[in-house]
Scaffold this active site. Structure first.
Site, mmCIF file in Angstrom:
data_model
loop_
_atom_site.group_PDB
_atom_site.id
_atom_site.type_symbol
_atom_site.label_atom_id
_atom_site.label_comp_id
_atom_site.label_asym_id
_atom_site.label_seq_id
_atom_site.Cartn_x
_atom_site.Cartn_y
_atom_site.Cartn_z
ATOM 1 N N LYS A 84 0.855 -1.194 0.000
ATOM 2 C CA LYS A 84 0.000 0.000 0.000
ATOM 3 C C LYS A 84 0.889 1.241 0.000
ATOM 4 O O LYS A 84 1.944 1.254 0.654
ATOM 5 C CB LYS A 84 -0.884 -0.033 1.253
ATOM 6 C CG LYS A 84 -1.920 1.081 1.344
ATOM 7 C CD LYS A 84 -2.835 0.866 2.548
ATOM 8 C CE LYS A 84 -3.894 1.937 2.680
ATOM 9 N NZ LYS A 84 -4.813 1.678 3.814
ATOM 10 N N SER A 159 -9.773 1.655 2.801
ATOM 11 C CA SER A 159 -8.878 2.434 1.973
ATOM 12 C C SER A 159 -7.831 1.617 1.226
ATOM 13 O O SER A 159 -7.252 2.100 0.262
ATOM 14 C CB SER A 159 -8.158 3.486 2.832
ATOM 15 O OG SER A 159 -7.360 2.856 3.820
ATOM 16 N N SER A 183 -9.998 -0.807 6.966
ATOM 17 C CA SER A 183 -9.393 -0.621 5.641
ATOM 18 C C SER A 183 -8.705 -1.830 5.035
ATOM 19 O O SER A 183 -8.296 -1.776 3.877
ATOM 20 C CB SER A 183 -8.383 0.528 5.679
ATOM 21 O OG SER A 183 -9.063 1.730 5.516
HETATM 22 N N1 LIG Z 1 -8.536 3.750 7.287
HETATM 23 C C1 LIG Z 1 -9.553 2.985 7.550
HETATM 24 O O1 LIG Z 1 -9.421 1.958 8.195
HETATM 25 C C2 LIG Z 1 -10.774 3.317 6.839
HETATM 26 C C3 LIG Z 1 -11.925 3.962 7.416
HETATM 27 N N2 LIG Z 1 -12.963 3.670 6.460
HETATM 28 C C4 LIG Z 1 -11.732 5.445 7.506
HETATM 29 O O2 LIG Z 1 -12.111 6.120 6.588
HETATM 30 O O3 LIG Z 1 -11.251 5.944 8.478
#
Ligand SMILES: NC(=O)C[C@H](N)C(=O)O
Length: 491
Positions: A84, A159, A183
């Site tokens: 990532k 993400s 994410s």
């Molecule tokens: N970074 C994550 O784990 C994603 C989470 N959907 C957020 O927007 O904070």
């Protein structure tokens, strides 16, 4: 040269065939890039590829094959992998898919990246993500969204969407992602692959651009439990450079034999009755519960009474930590700089305005407001108290059960542009966020396609803190029934 068949290999396959000398690691790199060349214009999984570095690593693998030291001290010798793009790796940019860091060159390599490369893995490239990991669809990436290989009109989740999509498309068998609120698990669920968020403190965060330092966890995507366990073995080391990382003292490849006899699996009734959970996902989770029961596990109904407050607590704690962490991207110390301003204050303002996208700015504003005098006491304190309650809920539950089964995401992959309201997007993580808050391990395992959308559904398995082996064991029983993840046919 060995003719690669059209079915992409698992890490375990690569290791066997390299040892047999059926092909060379250099051939693996060439073949991987052939696949990427074909599919990448459609899928957009990468922010950058690094063929030269992959070839250099492959040459080292091939030399080990020649001198009979192949695989001796390298558990991922010759296995292609991706990272990532919030993970630093020397020789690459680390952009976090943001305008702010578009030209940022890594000055060192993150421990998690070194963990895989040190085991002989071949670095293929850096993978697309929501900007600074804020999001659930990769739609906030400055490079444009990645596509879901199962249906290119749909998001891969986020993400870590690029990582999940790349593994689902068969670019390589293992990719790394990060998970602050879901994410890794949500994109794994959307793309029909395995995604593991280990217990906070099992994998080092050193060198991964921080979002929420008390919530961030690094973990692998894979298509088989064998590969997932191999990756976990490479990653689980204690790291003096991250004082919260104590590692894990387990060989994860020994716990994935499918044996769940006598294991107690918790079913959270309120999760299965939650508003927003689609019927097809509910059915799949109920089916997975039956599969585990038939494999001689015992199902136990449990409650997590405070988990319903998890999203609210997360959207206080997460933005507060993000606001502090992102302060360094100020156009002077790091990041995009808009020049020609009369003083530093206006340069800061203009650069941060252009450098950050809407969702990043939303979180920064929110965090800055929530940490201001007067507001802090009203929101930050209660959110921390909720955190204690949720952690206690999990502790209580794990006195009764060894592992919990839940949905990973309330629904299957949605279409691009379908969710435009940020608050609606935040609900994507309704079943994953409480685990980051408590710090436990959680993972998504693909349990087939939903009856209505025909798209992949992920079952989430949740483990007690530092007992990640429990969820891997339960997932291996699901794998015996459902089989490993299928490579998507990209159309
Ligand atoms: N970074 C994550 O784990 C994603 C989470 N959907 C957020 O927007 O904070």
């Amino acid at each position: 040269m060995y003719e690669f068949n059209t079915k992409p290999f698992t890490a375990a396959d690569y290791l066997i065939h390299l040892k047999d000398r059926a092909f060379r690691a250099t051939d693996i790199v060439e073949n991987t890039f052939n696949v990427i060349e074909k599919l990448e214009p459609t899928l957009n999984c990468f922010t950058e590829t690094c063929k030269e570095q992959a070839l250099a690593a492959a040459a080292a693998t091939d030399a080990r094959v020649k001198d009979h030291t192949f695989g001796e001290n390298n558990i991922l010798d010759g296995v292609p992998v991706g990272f990532k793009d919030n993970m630093n790796m020397l020789g690459t940019n680390t952009t976090c898919s943001s305008q702010m860091l578009k030209n940022y060159k890594s000055t060192y390599t993150a421990t998690c990246v070194n963990d895989l490369l040190g085991e002989g893995a071949l670095p293929i490239g850096k993978l697309n993500m929501d900007e600074f990991a804020f999001g659930s669809s990769t739609e906030t990436s400055v490079f444009g969204p990645s596509k879901n290989p199962h249906d290119i009109e749909r998001v891969p989740g986020g993400s870590s969407g690029g990582s999940a999509a790349a593994v689902a498309a068969g670019y390589f068998p293992i990719a790394l992602g990060s998970d602050t609120g879901g994410s890794i698990r949500q994109p794994a669920s959307f793309c029909g692959v395995i995604g593991i968020k280990p217990t906070y403190g099992v994998v080092s965060r050193y060198g991964v651009v921080a979002f929420g330092s008390s919530l961030d966890a690094i973990g692998p995507f894979a298509r088989t439990m064998q590969d997932a366990a191999l990756a976990m073995n490479a990653l689980k080391k204690r790291d003096p450079k991250d004082c919260t990382c104590q590692g894990a003292d387990v060989d994860f490849t020994t716990v994935i034999d499918g044996n769940v006899k006598g294991m107690k699996i918790g079913i959270v009734k309120s999760f299965l009755e939650a508003e927003g959970l689609t019927t097809e996902v509910k059915h799949k989770i109920e089916e997975a519960a039956k599969v585990l029961e038939e494999a001689s596990a015992e199902l136990v109904e449990i409650e997590l009474p405070n988990a319903k407050a998890a999203i609210s607590a997360y959207y206080v704690l997460g933005p507060c930590e993000a606001f502090s962490n992102l302060a360094r991207f100020d156009s002077v110390r790091y990041g995009y700089c808009e020049e020609g301003h009369p003083d530093l204050a206006t340069q800061y303002e203009a650069s941060r305005k252009t450098g950050f996208g809407d969702e990043a700015r939303r979180r920064i504003f929110l965090g800055s407001y929530l940490l201001s005098a007067g507001v802090y006491e009203q929101y930050y304190y209660p959110a921390q108290q909720v955190r204690t309650l949720i952690t206690q809920d999990y502790k209580n539950a794990f006195e009764k059960v060894d592992c919990i089964l839940a949905p990973a995401s309330p629904r299957t992959a949605f279409k691009f542009g379908e969710i435009s309201d940020p608050a609606q997007m935040y609900l994507s993580d309704m079943f994953t966020i409480s685990i980051n808050i408590a710090g436990n391990g959680g993972m998504s395992f693909p349990v087939g396609n939903g009856e209505d959308t025909g798209l992949p559904v992920g079952a989430q398995l949740i483990a007690p803190a530092f007992k990640d082996e429990n969820m891997l064991r339960a997932a291996s029983a699901l794998e015996q029934h459902y089989g490993p993840a299928q490579i998507a046919e990209v159309e």
